[in-house]
Design an enzyme around this catalytic site. Structure first.
Site, short mmCIF file in Angstrom:
data_model
loop_
_atom_site.label_atom_id
_atom_site.label_comp_id
_atom_site.label_asym_id
_atom_site.label_seq_id
_atom_site.Cartn_x
_atom_site.Cartn_y
_atom_site.Cartn_z
N HIS A 306 1.46 -3.55 0.87
CA HIS A 306 2.41 -3.35 -0.21
C HIS A 306 3.54 -4.34 -0.05
O HIS A 306 3.94 -4.64 1.08
CB HIS A 306 2.97 -1.91 -0.18
CG HIS A 306 3.60 -1.53 -1.48
ND1 HIS A 306 4.89 -1.85 -1.77
CD2 HIS A 306 3.09 -0.91 -2.56
CE1 HIS A 306 5.17 -1.41 -2.99
NE2 HIS A 306 4.09 -0.85 -3.49
N ASP A 363 -2.56 3.66 -4.15
CA ASP A 363 -3.77 3.42 -4.94
C ASP A 363 -5.05 3.67 -4.17
O ASP A 363 -6.10 3.90 -4.77
CB ASP A 363 -3.77 1.99 -5.48
CG ASP A 363 -2.85 1.86 -6.66
OD1 ASP A 363 -2.70 2.87 -7.36
OD2 ASP A 363 -2.29 0.78 -6.86
N1 ACO Z 1 -6.23 -7.27 2.94
C1 ACO Z 1 -6.19 -8.27 3.87
N2 ACO Z 1 -5.10 -8.97 4.17
C2 ACO Z 1 -3.97 -8.68 3.50
C3 ACO Z 1 -3.92 -7.66 2.53
C4 ACO Z 1 -5.10 -6.95 2.25
N3 ACO Z 1 -5.12 -5.97 1.35
N4 ACO Z 1 -2.68 -7.59 2.02
C5 ACO Z 1 -1.96 -8.52 2.66
N5 ACO Z 1 -2.74 -9.19 3.56
C6 ACO Z 1 -2.29 -10.23 4.51
C7 ACO Z 1 -2.07 -11.55 3.81
O1 ACO Z 1 -3.25 -12.35 3.81
C8 ACO Z 1 -0.97 -12.14 4.66
O2 ACO Z 1 -1.54 -12.60 5.85
P1 ACO Z 1 -0.91 -13.91 6.60
O3 ACO Z 1 0.49 -13.53 6.94
O4 ACO Z 1 -1.81 -14.12 7.77
O5 ACO Z 1 -0.99 -15.02 5.59
C9 ACO Z 1 -0.12 -10.93 5.03
O6 ACO Z 1 -1.02 -9.81 5.00
C10 ACO Z 1 1.05 -10.67 4.09
O7 ACO Z 1 0.53 -10.55 2.79
P2 ACO Z 1 1.26 -11.05 1.47
O8 ACO Z 1 0.23 -11.54 0.50
O9 ACO Z 1 2.39 -11.97 1.81
O10 ACO Z 1 1.87 -9.72 0.94
P3 ACO Z 1 2.44 -9.51 -0.49
O11 ACO Z 1 3.66 -8.70 -0.31
O12 ACO Z 1 2.59 -10.78 -1.24
O13 ACO Z 1 1.28 -8.71 -1.23
C11 ACO Z 1 -0.04 -6.95 -2.06
C12 ACO Z 1 1.29 -7.35 -1.40
C13 ACO Z 1 -0.25 -7.78 -3.36
C14 ACO Z 1 0.01 -5.48 -2.44
C15 ACO Z 1 -1.18 -7.25 -1.04
O14 ACO Z 1 -1.00 -6.48 0.13
C16 ACO Z 1 -2.57 -7.00 -1.64
O15 ACO Z 1 -3.13 -7.89 -2.27
N6 ACO Z 1 -3.12 -5.76 -1.44
C17 ACO Z 1 -4.39 -5.39 -2.05
C18 ACO Z 1 -4.17 -5.01 -3.51
C19 ACO Z 1 -3.48 -3.66 -3.64
O16 ACO Z 1 -3.86 -2.69 -2.99
N7 ACO Z 1 -2.48 -3.62 -4.54
C20 ACO Z 1 -1.79 -2.35 -4.86
C21 ACO Z 1 -0.33 -2.43 -4.52
S1 ACO Z 1 0.41 -0.87 -4.77
C22 ACO Z 1 0.76 -0.78 -6.42
O17 ACO Z 1 0.78 -1.72 -7.18
C23 ACO Z 1 1.05 0.58 -6.90
#
Ligand code: ACO
Length: 432
Positions: A306, A363
């Protein structure tokens, strides 16, 4: 604590005000930065940008706190109802008994949609995604209810707000009925908001549908959990579109489109699709965990991580309990659930996920709960939209009424070609 920050650039030091919110959050106020320095700030993804001051929702991602108008989400889901939380978000305080009765009565009595609007449904193809229908139909409300013209007039605003809250479940259910070729079921004014949602989704005109009160309660809780989440993608969309003084129906329609994306509200559908894929490929969660960790793959574990919650998602904690209760009551024996449990367990103990503080978000569980309630996967994000509506309305209303309300218009840093002479077509070299 200092109430100004200093910025030194090109030998000149500028004083920037520091403002503080009621929960101690601090921000450097850069509203005059460009006028004073000629510089803008850049923050793609807006991770460090406060777009507004807001008195609606407080969340602390590090501590896993979520409050609406000062009330903890744990209290609201235990003691309140979705409509009461809607009132709280929109008007700032819990309603007294008279206000509560009047509000519920108004919302209950505005659930029907114009019969001509019903005809519009017929034009969509059978396999249209219900979010496409929802967004289009909510925007179409502005064609049928044109008296929402003056956004700042509170009587007009109040009736528009009630219409939206009342009609969105009807539109959502009609979108679903259309996709499965069943007749539309009209709302039943004797039912509560959430019971009505279930009735219009699962009822048929030829026989009485008995709503299970425990399931209606679980749905009500889920809607409360989604009711607002401060300046996320869809809420920022409502504020930005609304800042142009587009009407509330149009602004909410845009928010629905923003919510649709798999990185936002579409994640609950993506979770189920991912669980299905794992199931069909033999049920091995490890391969998917490996893929999620592999930087050469774009695969992400849906329902994990998140932008703001970096320890746990307080909504996920609440919904996990509701989810367990409903699954037990319904005696669900679902292989996808087993996979979900395995995935959760593995990820919670895997260094990659632990180091990055990637926990199951709301979610992850909401998809599982919707499935148990019998709601089809394509409708998951629609359910999220019904839940998030009060938050969108509250944020739109706050934005419209703010004394410093201006059209939203971010800046950029241009990185394209510098000025070059125009070349007539017959003088242009052939492109490679
Ligand atoms: N699976 C694997 N790796 C992940 C995931 C994931 N679900 N989420 C984040 N990471 C990793 C990234 O690759 C990154 O790794 P790094 O530092 O080695 O490059 C690190 O964790 C940080 O991730 P960011 O992309 O910088 O996090 P951001 O805050 O931009 O993204 C998000 C948040 C979009 C929710 C992301 O975690 C994601 O894509 N999750 C899956 C989709 C999801 O479940 N969305 C629902 C959100 S809740 C809502 O909208 C109600």
């Amino acid at each position: 604590m200092a109430n100004t920050a200093q910025l030194s650039i090109d030998g000149t030091t500028y004083e920037l005000p520091v403002i503080e919110g009621t929960e101690g959050e601090r921000a450097i106020d850069i509203r005059k930065l460009r006028a004073e320095t000629g510089l803008v700030t850049i923050d793609s993804g807006y991770g460090n940008t406060g777009s507004c001051e807001s008195a609606i929702t407080f969340l602390n991602g590090e501590k896993g706190i979520l409050h609406h108008r000062g009330y903890a989400i744990e209290d609201l889901t235990s003691h309140s109802t979705f409509l009461e939380v809607a009132y709280l978000l929109i008007y700032g305080d819990l309603p007294d008994e008279e206000q509560s009765n009047a509000f519920i009565d108004d919302v209950t009595r505005h659930t029907l949609i114009h019969e001509n609007l019903r005809q519009v449904f017929l034009g969509f193809p059978l396999n249209a995604h219900p979010m496409a229908i929802l967004s289009s139909m909510v925007c179409s409300l502005s064609a049928f209810y044109q008296d929402q013209g003056n956004a700042t007039d509170s009587a007009e605003m109040d009736i528009t707000i009630r219409r939206l809250l009342a009609k969105i479940p009807t539109i959502a259910a009609f979108a679903y009925k259309k996709s499965i070729g069943q007749p539309f079921v009209y709302p039943d004014n004797s039912l509560s908001y959430s019971a009505n949602v279930l009735n219009t989704l699962f009822g048929v005109p030829c026989e009485q549908y008995e709503v299970d009160p425990e399931l209606a309660l679980a749905l009500d809780q889920l809607l409360i959990l989604h009711a607002d989440h401060e300046q996320n993608c869809s809420t920022s969309t409502v504020r930005l579109v609304g800042s142009s003084r587009a009407n509330l129906f149009a602004a909410v329609s845009a928010a629905i489109a923003a919510l649709w994306g798999p990185l936002h509200g579409g994640a609950n559908q993506a979770v189920l699709e991912m669980l299905n894929e794992i199931h069909e490929s033999g049920g091995g969660a490890e391969k998917y965990i490996r893929m999620a960790k592999d930087k050469s793959s774009s695969f992400r574990l849906m329902g994990f991580g998140h932008r703001v919650y970096k320890n746990f998602d307080p909504r996920a904690k609440i919904i996990k309990k509701t989810c367990d209760r409903v699954l037990e009551k319904l005696g669900v024996d679902d292989p996808l659930l087993e996979i979900a449990r395995k995935l959760e367990e593995t990820a919670l103990h895997d260094d990659y996920f632990v180091e990055r503080k990637l926990y199951p978000n709301v979610d992850f569980y909401s998809g599982i709960l919707y499935r148990a309630l019998g709601i089809p996967t394509e409708m998951f994000t629609v359910m999220f939209a019904i839940g998030r509506l009060p938050g969108w309305i509250a944020q739109w209303r706050e934005m419209i009424n703010a004394p410093d309300a201006r059209i939203g218009r971010p800046r950029q840093i241009y990185t394209g070609e510098t000025a070059r002479p125009f070349v007539p077509l017959h003088h242009r070299p052939k492109s490679q």
